[in-house]
Design an enzyme around this catalytic site. Structure first.
Site, short mmCIF file in Angstrom:
data_model
loop_
_atom_site.label_atom_id
_atom_site.label_comp_id
_atom_site.label_asym_id
_atom_site.label_seq_id
_atom_site.Cartn_x
_atom_site.Cartn_y
_atom_site.Cartn_z
N HIS A 132 3.50 102.64 46.96
CA HIS A 132 3.97 101.43 46.28
C HIS A 132 5.03 100.70 47.11
O HIS A 132 6.12 100.36 46.61
CB HIS A 132 4.51 101.76 44.90
CG HIS A 132 4.32 100.63 43.91
ND1 HIS A 132 3.92 100.83 42.61
CD2 HIS A 132 4.46 99.29 44.04
CE1 HIS A 132 3.84 99.68 41.98
NE2 HIS A 132 4.16 98.72 42.84
N GLU A 160 2.40 107.40 38.97
CA GLU A 160 3.16 107.52 40.21
C GLU A 160 4.34 108.45 39.99
O GLU A 160 5.07 108.29 39.02
CB GLU A 160 3.65 106.13 40.66
CG GLU A 160 2.52 105.16 40.95
CD GLU A 160 3.00 103.76 41.35
OE1 GLU A 160 4.24 103.54 41.39
OE2 GLU A 160 2.15 102.91 41.63
#
Length: 299
Positions: free
Chosen positions: A273, A254
């Site tokens: 997220h 990420e």
């Protein structure tokens, strides 16, 4: 001084500042060397999931780490314990937000009619295609893992009409939940939702073989941890039509970066997220951690 390296509710940052020195430095979340230097002036860190609390950061002299969330895979918990650093997660504060994400996203993917805007704006009327969506009532929702968030998903899903089953080899308190093997869950569920931490045991748990054993029109939701689901396998199955849809909120790396496998995949929801992040959840999480960290520091 408390060093905050990721976003936190402004009211609770102000609450902390009324009690002591606070530095908000989100640029440090992706700069571990600079973080280690900055942490030398801090007694506590407040982080989310991007900041890596390990290595030199642990030797900076901090006493407390407040985690704005529950997953601890970005924190070297054993290293903290060895140094007497207290780790405080926001257990339970974002449970409802994640559960709502799972249930509503699963329902949206089953219905399948919400991605028709481009065709309609182009002047098409894709009524036949949009009408192939499915109702939630009578569908089976399989929970891979049966912790607090999965239990909240169950609570919200049943009034929608979902039948719910679960698999969790570590659970000892099932209540009235119907338990099945992982193979049976994958083969029999219309929606598979992942609710396990990332460990050596769970890494790659939902890979090509597992996805291949699911129904061709099944939906997969991962709002737990990246690395548990094989992202390339999801993309391949969506393109091949052997997976009906997917919603992924967490990823092995990420941000995704330019080499991610998802471009052009049908019936795919990607979110950064944030399943556990709403205005309300952010306030609850921030309050819990602000109060706990301040208390640990004697503020």
């Amino acid at each position: 001084m408390i060093l905050v390296t990721e976003f936190m509710d402004e009211d609770w940052i102000a609450w902390l500042r009324a009690r002591g020195e606070v530095r908000v430095a989100p640029e440090l979340a992706d700069r571990p060397a600079d973080l280690a230097v900055a942490a030398r002036a801090a007694r506590a860190l407040i982080v989310r999931n991007r900041t890596q609390v390990r290595g030199d950061v642990l030797d900076a002299g901090i006493a407390v780490v407040g985690r704005l969330g529950v997953g601890l895979d970005n924190i070297d918990v054993a290293g903290c314990e060895a140094r007497g650093i207290r780790v405080i997660p926001a257990t339970g504060a974002n449970t409802l937000a994640v559960a709502e994400y799972v249930v509503t996203t699963a329902a949206m993917l089953l219905r399948g009619a919400y991605a028709m805007r481009p065709e309609m704006e182009a002047g098409d009327w894709p009524r036949a295609e949009a009408g192939r969506g499915r109702e939630v009532a009578g569908k089976t929702l399989g929970l891979v893992g049966y912790g607090a968030i999965a239990r909240e998903v169950e609570r919200l899903a049943r009034p929608f009409g979902f039948e719910v089953v679960a698999h969790d080899p570590h659970c000892r308190d099932w209540g009235a939940m119907r338990t099945v093997t992982l193979d049976a869950l994958l083969a029999g569920s219309d929606v598979v939702s992942v609710h396990v931490p990332l460990t050596d045991e769970t890494r790659g748990l939902i890979g090509a073989e597992a996805i291949g054993s699911m129904k061709d029109d099944a939906v997969l939701v991962n709002a737990a941890r990246g690395g548990v689901v094989d992202e390339a396998a999801v993309a391949g199955a969506l393109r091949a039509g052997t997976l009906g849809g997917a919603a992924l909120d967490c990823f092995e790396h990420e941000p995704l970066g330019p080499s991610h496998p998802f471009a052009g995949c049908p019936n795919l929801v990607l979110t950064p997220h944030i399943a556990g992040v709403t205005r309300e959840a952010n306030a609850r999480v921030s309050e819990m951690i602000a109060r706990a960290v301040a208390g640990a520091l004697g503020w």
